[in-house]
Design a protein around this motif. Sequence first.
Motif, PDB file in Angstrom:
ATOM      1  N   LYS A 149       0.821  -1.201   0.000  1.00 47.68           N
ATOM      2  CA  LYS A 149       0.000   0.000   0.000  1.00 47.68           C
ATOM      3  C   LYS A 149       0.860   1.259   0.000  1.00 47.68           C
ATOM      4  CE  LYS A 149      -3.934   1.893   2.554  1.00 47.68           C
ATOM      5  NZ  LYS A 149      -4.824   1.675   3.708  1.00 47.68           N
ATOM      6  N   TYR A 150       2.088   1.142   0.503  1.00 48.30           N
ATOM      7  CA  TYR A 150       2.984   2.286   0.606  1.00 48.30           C
ATOM      8  C   TYR A 150       4.322   1.954  -0.044  1.00 48.30           C
ATOM      9  CZ  TYR A 150      -0.389   3.514   4.228  1.00 48.30           C
ATOM     10  OH  TYR A 150      -1.540   3.783   4.904  1.00 48.30           O
ATOM     11  N   ARG A 151       4.943   2.980  -0.658  1.00 49.32           N
ATOM     12  CA  ARG A 151       6.261   2.801  -1.284  1.00 49.32           C
ATOM     13  C   ARG A 151       7.159   3.963  -0.878  1.00 49.32           C
ATOM     14  NH1 ARG A 151       7.618  -0.257  -5.376  1.00 49.32           N
ATOM     15  NH2 ARG A 151       5.485  -0.403  -6.129  1.00 49.32           N
ATOM     16  N   ASP A 194      11.415   0.567  -1.360  1.00 48.78           N
ATOM     17  CA  ASP A 194      10.883  -0.368  -0.378  1.00 48.78           C
ATOM     18  C   ASP A 194       9.371  -0.191  -0.275  1.00 48.78           C
ATOM     19  OD1 ASP A 194      13.427  -1.236   0.165  1.00 48.78           O
ATOM     20  OD2 ASP A 194      13.664  -0.033   1.982  1.00 48.78           O
ATOM     21  N   THR A 195       8.674  -1.279   0.005  1.00 48.51           N
ATOM     22  CA  THR A 195       7.226  -1.212   0.125  1.00 48.51           C
ATOM     23  C   THR A 195       6.776  -1.742   1.477  1.00 48.51           C
ATOM     24  OG1 THR A 195       6.956  -3.380  -0.893  1.00 48.51           O
ATOM     25  CG2 THR A 195       6.851  -1.463  -2.360  1.00 48.51           C
ATOM     26  N   TRP A 196       5.526  -1.383   1.818  1.00 45.30           N
ATOM     27  CA  TRP A 196       4.916  -1.844   3.050  1.00 45.30           C
ATOM     28  C   TRP A 196       3.430  -2.015   2.800  1.00 45.30           C
ATOM     29  CZ3 TRP A 196       2.548   1.428   7.271  1.00 45.30           C
ATOM     30  CH2 TRP A 196       2.230   0.667   8.397  1.00 45.30           C
ATOM     31  N   THR A 197       2.844  -3.071   3.314  1.00 45.88           N
ATOM     32  CA  THR A 197       1.434  -3.368   3.077  1.00 45.88           C
ATOM     33  C   THR A 197       0.507  -2.558   3.967  1.00 45.88           C
ATOM     34  OG1 THR A 197       1.407  -5.143   4.708  1.00 45.88           O
ATOM     35  CG2 THR A 197       1.936  -5.738   2.417  1.00 45.88           C
ATOM     36  N   TRP A 231      11.265   3.999   7.628  1.00 46.88           N
ATOM     37  CA  TRP A 231      11.153   5.081   6.653  1.00 46.88           C
ATOM     38  C   TRP A 231       9.781   5.737   6.639  1.00 46.88           C
ATOM     39  CZ3 TRP A 231       7.455   4.000   3.045  1.00 46.88           C
ATOM     40  CH2 TRP A 231       7.197   2.666   2.731  1.00 46.88           C
ATOM     41  N   ILE A 232       8.787   5.126   7.267  1.00 52.11           N
ATOM     42  CA  ILE A 232       7.443   5.709   7.281  1.00 52.11           C
ATOM     43  C   ILE A 232       6.990   6.088   8.686  1.00 52.11           C
ATOM     44  CG2 ILE A 232       6.037   3.630   7.542  1.00 52.11           C
ATOM     45  CD1 ILE A 232       4.306   4.690   5.215  1.00 52.11           C
ATOM     46  N   GLN A 233       7.713   5.704   9.689  1.00 53.91           N
ATOM     47  CA  GLN A 233       7.336   6.001  11.067  1.00 53.91           C
ATOM     48  C   GLN A 233       7.337   7.512  11.286  1.00 53.91           C
ATOM     49  OE1 GLN A 233      10.084   3.875  13.566  1.00 53.91           O
ATOM     50  NE2 GLN A 233       8.804   2.063  13.622  1.00 53.91           N
TER      51      GLN A 233
END
Length: 102
Positions: free
Chosen positions: A70-72, A78-81, A89-91
Amino acid sequence: MTTYKELLQQRAELDAQISEARQRENAAALAQVRALVADFGLTPEDVFSSGKTRAPKGETKAGGTRVAPKYRNPATGDTWTGRGKPPRWIQDQDRSQFLIAQ
């Protein structure tokens, strides 16, 4: 009492004997393995497989399906669902900027 030089000479002789014995035993083991492979018609996959079975593409071992990311991260790809603990990297950031267009 043996001297240092004598001990070094003995070690060199032992190293040579060890090397010769290893070569002989390796050759015998290789011959035995080749014979067993030929007798049983084994393939490299039979001999060297890890024993773990892989799930078909798109499925997990438990039988479920994989979740699309869902996120790149635009910097690294890198990706994250969106499930589980968020990667570094998204925190503490606005996640909307990392959303993958659906």
